[in-house]
Design a protein around this motif. Structure first.
Motif, PDB file in Angstrom:
ATOM      1  N   VAL A 175     102.194 103.045  20.754  1.00 25.35           N
ATOM      2  CA  VAL A 175     102.459 101.995  19.994  1.00 25.35           C
ATOM      3  C   VAL A 175     103.074 102.554  18.728  1.00 25.35           C
ATOM      4  O   VAL A 175     102.301 103.284  18.055  1.00 25.35           O
ATOM      5  CB  VAL A 175     101.246 101.049  19.605  1.00 25.35           C
ATOM      6  CG1 VAL A 175     101.591  99.721  18.687  1.00 25.35           C
ATOM      7  CG2 VAL A 175     100.557 100.577  20.975  1.00 25.35           C
ATOM      8  N   CYS A 224     104.542  97.900  14.849  1.00 22.32           N
ATOM      9  CA  CYS A 224     103.050  96.886  15.268  1.00 22.32           C
ATOM     10  C   CYS A 224     102.488  96.740  14.169  1.00 22.32           C
ATOM     11  O   CYS A 224     101.570  95.849  13.899  1.00 22.32           O
ATOM     12  CB  CYS A 224     102.450  97.637  16.301  1.00 22.32           C
ATOM     13  SG  CYS A 224     100.626  96.689  16.747  1.00 22.32           S
ATOM     14  N   LYS A 267     100.930  93.002  15.039  1.00 22.86           N
ATOM     15  CA  LYS A 267      99.860  92.940  15.860  1.00 22.86           C
ATOM     16  C   LYS A 267      99.937  91.672  16.782  1.00 22.86           C
ATOM     17  O   LYS A 267      98.830  90.957  16.689  1.00 22.86           O
ATOM     18  CB  LYS A 267      98.691  93.226  15.074  1.00 22.86           C
ATOM     19  CG  LYS A 267      97.346  93.316  16.064  1.00 22.86           C
ATOM     20  CD  LYS A 267      96.210  93.633  15.085  1.00 22.86           C
ATOM     21  CE  LYS A 267      95.370  92.373  15.111  1.00 22.86           C
ATOM     22  NZ  LYS A 267      94.102  92.903  14.670  1.00 22.86           N
ATOM     23  N   CYS A 300     101.032  92.129  24.797  1.00 16.02           N
ATOM     24  CA  CYS A 300     100.663  93.675  25.799  1.00 16.02           C
ATOM     25  C   CYS A 300      99.571  93.740  26.346  1.00 16.02           C
ATOM     26  O   CYS A 300      99.194  94.209  27.494  1.00 16.02           O
ATOM     27  CB  CYS A 300     101.142  94.716  25.004  1.00 16.02           C
ATOM     28  SG  CYS A 300     100.217  94.880  23.203  1.00 16.02           S
ATOM     29  N   PHE A 322      94.286  99.305  25.595  1.00 13.63           N
ATOM     30  CA  PHE A 322      94.809  98.882  24.248  1.00 13.63           C
ATOM     31  C   PHE A 322      93.535  98.634  23.334  1.00 13.63           C
ATOM     32  O   PHE A 322      92.238  98.380  23.943  1.00 13.63           O
ATOM     33  CB  PHE A 322      95.363  97.745  24.085  1.00 13.63           C
ATOM     34  CG  PHE A 322      96.731  97.672  24.496  1.00 13.63           C
ATOM     35  CD1 PHE A 322      97.843  97.931  23.563  1.00 13.63           C
ATOM     36  CD2 PHE A 322      97.135  97.564  25.802  1.00 13.63           C
ATOM     37  CE1 PHE A 322      98.906  98.278  23.954  1.00 13.63           C
ATOM     38  CE2 PHE A 322      98.504  97.786  26.045  1.00 13.63           C
ATOM     39  CZ  PHE A 322      99.491  97.949  25.220  1.00 13.63           C
ATOM     40  N   GLU A 355     105.416  97.279  27.784  1.00 12.50           N
ATOM     41  CA  GLU A 355     106.582  97.552  26.785  1.00 12.50           C
ATOM     42  C   GLU A 355     107.444  96.492  26.912  1.00 12.50           C
ATOM     43  O   GLU A 355     107.905  95.967  25.627  1.00 12.50           O
ATOM     44  CB  GLU A 355     107.588  98.857  27.519  1.00 12.50           C
ATOM     45  CG  GLU A 355     108.889  99.086  26.802  1.00 12.50           C
ATOM     46  CD  GLU A 355     109.514 100.443  27.042  1.00 12.50           C
ATOM     47  OE1 GLU A 355     109.992 101.131  26.463  1.00 12.50           O
ATOM     48  OE2 GLU A 355     109.490 100.481  28.429  1.00 12.50           O
ATOM     49  N   CYS A 414     105.903  93.095  24.522  1.00 10.64           N
ATOM     50  CA  CYS A 414     105.959  93.470  22.858  1.00 10.64           C
ATOM     51  C   CYS A 414     107.120  92.563  22.156  1.00 10.64           C
ATOM     52  O   CYS A 414     108.467  93.126  22.353  1.00 10.64           O
ATOM     53  CB  CYS A 414     105.955  95.048  22.569  1.00 10.64           C
ATOM     54  SG  CYS A 414     105.855  95.024  20.783  1.00 10.64           S
ATOM     55  N   ILE A 421     106.372  99.186  21.209  1.00 14.51           N
ATOM     56  CA  ILE A 421     105.926 100.061  22.614  1.00 14.51           C
ATOM     57  C   ILE A 421     106.811 100.886  23.076  1.00 14.51           C
ATOM     58  O   ILE A 421     108.091 100.407  23.497  1.00 14.51           O
ATOM     59  CB  ILE A 421     105.117  99.359  23.375  1.00 14.51           C
ATOM     60  CG1 ILE A 421     103.944  98.371  22.855  1.00 14.51           C
ATOM     61  CG2 ILE A 421     104.468 100.232  24.556  1.00 14.51           C
ATOM     62  CD1 ILE A 421     103.128  97.542  23.846  1.00 14.51           C
ATOM     63  N   ASN A 467      97.609 106.924  17.669  1.00 12.97           N
ATOM     64  CA  ASN A 467      97.188 106.247  18.809  1.00 12.97           C
ATOM     65  C   ASN A 467      96.175 106.952  19.353  1.00 12.97           C
ATOM     66  O   ASN A 467      94.987 106.472  19.808  1.00 12.97           O
ATOM     67  CB  ASN A 467      98.314 106.145  19.938  1.00 12.97           C
ATOM     68  CG  ASN A 467      99.325 105.110  19.787  1.00 12.97           C
ATOM     69  OD1 ASN A 467      99.363 103.897  20.425  1.00 12.97           O
ATOM     70  ND2 ASN A 467     100.102 105.059  18.596  1.00 12.97           N
TER      71      ASN A 467
END
Length: 107
Positions: free
Chosen positions: A5, A9, A13, A17, A26, A47, A50, A55, A72
């Motif tokens: 990510v 994002c 947010k 995904c 996640f 992917e 999003c 992503i 991440n």
């Protein structure tokens, strides 16, 4: 290999995904999501889900976003797992595409 990510994002947010992830990899922070690299099975289902295109496959991270691979991994060990879609922040659209958002990442 894992998916990552990236910066877009932050403060967006969206959790679309999360709904499609078959291994629940996640993790959710105050204003950002991350993917646990040891849990991701590289299925690529997240992917295209999003809406802000945040992503990436780790080998396709945009230049300048390499730090997000480490973020991440680090934050996935600290934040709680998220497995269901939630409402996006009310101002998410305002933040889509804004550059330099790393400074706004809340841990």
């Amino acid at each position: 290999m894992t998916f990552v990510v990236g910066e877009n994002c932050i403060k967006c947010k969206h959790t679309d995904c999360v709904e499609v992830c078959p291994v629940d990899c996640f993790y959710e922070g105050p204003n950002f999501l991350v993917i646990h690299p040891d849990e991701c099975i590289d299925c690529a289902l997240c992917e295209p889900e999003c809406p802000v295109e945040a992503i990436y496959s780790e080998d396709e991270l945009p230049e300048g976003q390499e730090v997000f691979l480490e973020l991440n991994e680090e934050l996935a060990d600290l934040w709680p797992n998220i497995t269901e879609m939630k409402e996006s922040p009310a101002d998410a659209d305002k933040w889509d595409g804004v550059e330099g958002k790393l400074q706004y990442l809340e841990r």
